[in-house]
Scaffold this motif. Sequence first.
Motif, mmCIF file in Angstrom:
data_model
loop_
_atom_site.group_PDB
_atom_site.id
_atom_site.type_symbol
_atom_site.label_atom_id
_atom_site.label_comp_id
_atom_site.label_asym_id
_atom_site.label_seq_id
_atom_site.Cartn_x
_atom_site.Cartn_y
_atom_site.Cartn_z
ATOM 1 N N LEU A 122 0.843 -1.202 0.000
ATOM 2 C CA LEU A 122 0.000 0.000 0.000
ATOM 3 C C LEU A 122 0.876 1.249 0.000
ATOM 4 C CD1 LEU A 122 -2.587 1.717 0.364
ATOM 5 C CD2 LEU A 122 -2.367 1.298 2.823
ATOM 6 N N TYR A 123 1.853 1.304 0.896
ATOM 7 C CA TYR A 123 2.704 2.493 1.000
ATOM 8 C C TYR A 123 3.491 2.718 -0.292
ATOM 9 C CZ TYR A 123 1.540 1.655 5.900
ATOM 10 O OH TYR A 123 0.875 1.419 7.069
ATOM 11 N N GLU A 124 3.984 1.651 -0.898
ATOM 12 C CA GLU A 124 4.701 1.787 -2.164
ATOM 13 C C GLU A 124 3.763 2.290 -3.259
ATOM 14 O OE1 GLU A 124 6.377 -2.137 -2.527
ATOM 15 O OE2 GLU A 124 8.212 -1.541 -1.462
ATOM 16 N N ARG A 125 2.537 1.792 -3.278
ATOM 17 C CA ARG A 125 1.553 2.253 -4.260
ATOM 18 C C ARG A 125 1.272 3.748 -4.078
ATOM 19 N NH1 ARG A 125 -1.658 -1.690 -3.493
ATOM 20 N NH2 ARG A 125 -3.168 -0.724 -2.129
ATOM 21 N N LEU A 126 1.382 4.236 -2.833
ATOM 22 C CA LEU A 126 1.161 5.652 -2.535
ATOM 23 C C LEU A 126 2.450 6.470 -2.646
ATOM 24 C CD1 LEU A 126 -1.323 5.283 0.450
ATOM 25 C CD2 LEU A 126 -1.843 5.846 -1.940
ATOM 26 N N GLU A 127 3.483 5.869 -3.240
ATOM 27 C CA GLU A 127 4.750 6.522 -3.584
ATOM 28 C C GLU A 127 5.695 6.741 -2.398
ATOM 29 O OE1 GLU A 127 3.867 9.995 -5.938
ATOM 30 O OE2 GLU A 127 2.809 8.805 -7.447
ATOM 31 N N TYR A 128 5.558 5.946 -1.356
ATOM 32 C CA TYR A 128 6.547 5.954 -0.271
ATOM 33 C C TYR A 128 7.705 5.071 -0.707
ATOM 34 C CZ TYR A 128 3.443 8.434 2.850
ATOM 35 O OH TYR A 128 2.653 9.402 3.420
ATOM 36 N N VAL A 129 8.922 5.522 -0.407
ATOM 37 C CA VAL A 129 10.114 4.756 -0.789
ATOM 38 C C VAL A 129 10.924 4.418 0.462
ATOM 39 C CG1 VAL A 129 10.247 5.706 -3.127
ATOM 40 C CG2 VAL A 129 11.427 6.860 -1.263
ATOM 41 N N PRO A 130 11.509 3.233 0.495
ATOM 42 C CA PRO A 130 12.328 2.841 1.648
ATOM 43 C C PRO A 130 13.546 3.755 1.791
ATOM 44 C CG PRO A 130 11.902 0.958 0.211
ATOM 45 C CD PRO A 130 11.433 2.174 -0.505
ATOM 46 N N CYS A 131 13.886 4.082 3.029
ATOM 47 C CA CYS A 131 15.054 4.937 3.264
ATOM 48 C C CYS A 131 15.870 4.461 4.463
ATOM 49 C CB CYS A 131 14.641 6.393 3.427
ATOM 50 S SG CYS A 131 13.532 6.710 4.812
ATOM 51 N N GLY A 132 15.577 3.286 4.977
ATOM 52 C CA GLY A 132 16.354 2.752 6.094
ATOM 53 C C GLY A 132 15.556 1.726 6.877
ATOM 54 N N GLN A 133 16.188 1.252 7.927
ATOM 55 C CA GLN A 133 15.542 0.297 8.835
ATOM 56 C C GLN A 133 15.820 0.726 10.264
ATOM 57 O OE1 GLN A 133 17.219 -3.552 7.824
ATOM 58 N NE2 GLN A 133 15.241 -4.171 7.000
ATOM 59 N N ARG A 134 14.936 0.305 11.164
ATOM 60 C CA ARG A 134 15.173 0.537 12.589
ATOM 61 C C ARG A 134 14.363 -0.471 13.388
ATOM 62 N NH1 ARG A 134 12.663 6.182 12.220
ATOM 63 N NH2 ARG A 134 10.467 5.741 12.141
ATOM 64 N N VAL A 135 14.835 -0.706 14.594
ATOM 65 C CA VAL A 135 14.105 -1.558 15.523
ATOM 66 C C VAL A 135 13.132 -0.656 16.277
ATOM 67 C CG1 VAL A 135 14.289 -3.033 17.552
ATOM 68 C CG2 VAL A 135 16.002 -3.194 15.736
ATOM 69 N N GLU A 136 11.885 -1.086 16.363
ATOM 70 C CA GLU A 136 10.878 -0.362 17.133
ATOM 71 C C GLU A 136 10.296 -1.316 18.161
ATOM 72 O OE1 GLU A 136 8.063 1.939 14.963
ATOM 73 O OE2 GLU A 136 9.584 2.697 13.580
ATOM 74 N N ALA A 137 9.812 -0.761 19.256
ATOM 75 C CA ALA A 137 9.261 -1.585 20.335
ATOM 76 C C ALA A 137 8.172 -0.815 21.064
ATOM 77 C CB ALA A 137 10.377 -1.979 21.297
ATOM 78 N N TRP A 138 7.232 -1.574 21.624
ATOM 79 C CA TRP A 138 6.154 -0.983 22.417
ATOM 80 C C TRP A 138 5.552 -2.057 23.308
ATOM 81 C CZ3 TRP A 138 6.108 -1.344 17.078
ATOM 82 C CH2 TRP A 138 5.253 -2.294 16.524
ATOM 83 N N ASP A 139 4.833 -1.583 24.321
ATOM 84 C CA ASP A 139 4.154 -2.542 25.189
ATOM 85 C C ASP A 139 2.789 -2.868 24.586
ATOM 86 O OD1 ASP A 139 3.373 0.103 25.800
ATOM 87 O OD2 ASP A 139 2.545 -0.513 27.709
ATOM 88 N N THR A 140 2.396 -4.123 24.754
ATOM 89 C CA THR A 140 1.114 -4.592 24.226
ATOM 90 C C THR A 140 0.602 -5.677 25.166
ATOM 91 O OG1 THR A 140 -0.058 -5.359 22.245
ATOM 92 C CG2 THR A 140 2.150 -6.289 22.644
ATOM 93 N N GLU A 141 -0.338 -6.440 24.695
ATOM 94 C CA GLU A 141 -0.907 -7.495 25.526
ATOM 95 C C GLU A 141 -0.671 -8.859 24.903
ATOM 96 O OE1 GLU A 141 -4.972 -6.622 26.496
ATOM 97 O OE2 GLU A 141 -4.452 -4.543 26.915
ATOM 98 N N GLY A 142 -0.290 -9.802 25.745
ATOM 99 C CA GLY A 142 -0.094 -11.176 25.315
ATOM 100 C C GLY A 142 -1.321 -12.004 25.647
ATOM 101 N N PRO A 143 -1.171 -13.325 25.590
ATOM 102 C CA PRO A 143 -2.285 -14.221 25.924
ATOM 103 C C PRO A 143 -2.823 -13.934 27.329
ATOM 104 C CG PRO A 143 -0.450 -15.443 24.975
ATOM 105 C CD PRO A 143 0.034 -14.042 25.206
ATOM 106 N N GLY A 144 -4.131 -13.917 27.437
ATOM 107 C CA GLY A 144 -4.761 -13.665 28.731
ATOM 108 C C GLY A 144 -4.670 -12.225 29.185
ATOM 109 N N GLY A 145 -4.236 -11.331 28.285
ATOM 110 C CA GLY A 145 -4.150 -9.920 28.647
ATOM 111 C C GLY A 145 -2.894 -9.541 29.403
#
Length: 161
Positions: A122-145
């Motif tokens: 989708l992003y490529e179709r909207l003319e976004y081009v890759p310019c690098g990589q990075r590790v991202e992280a966030w808190d979320t919920e696992g099994p059982g919340g």
Amino acid sequence: MPAITLKLSVRDLTRDDLALCGWAGPPTHLTHVASALGRRRTGGVDYLAVCPPSGHPVALGGVDYAVVADAGTLWQLTVHPALRSCGIGSMLIHALERRIVARGLRRAELSVEEDNPRARKLYERLEYVPCGQRVEAWDTEGPGGSPVWYETVCTVMRKDL
């Protein structure tokens, strides 16, 4: 099967909308969205919803102006699972890009998880081009919340507006 046409509009997401967005992810995600809405008052972010005539959001996402000095960073983009691949994500992204341009900025950035080729297409179709990589992280919920820390590799993509 006949096509169904649905009139959609884009508007600012409100805190009241969050009760209607259980489809958008786990409760932790909606907590993050609520926090982002708090930053809207200071001009740090814009957060939008795409809605049918009922006014209930079927897509939402934001643009953060504090991540990159000369760009708006699109983030937390999601479309109701039953309505994906219908052009709603494109509509949302175009509306967010207009907000970026209205701020006098001429570039949008986003990151997409390496294991999400559908979004990347989708992003490529909207003319976004890759310019690098990075590790991202966030808190979320696992099994059982139970809380878990999620870490992933993302491709950073950019578009001149």
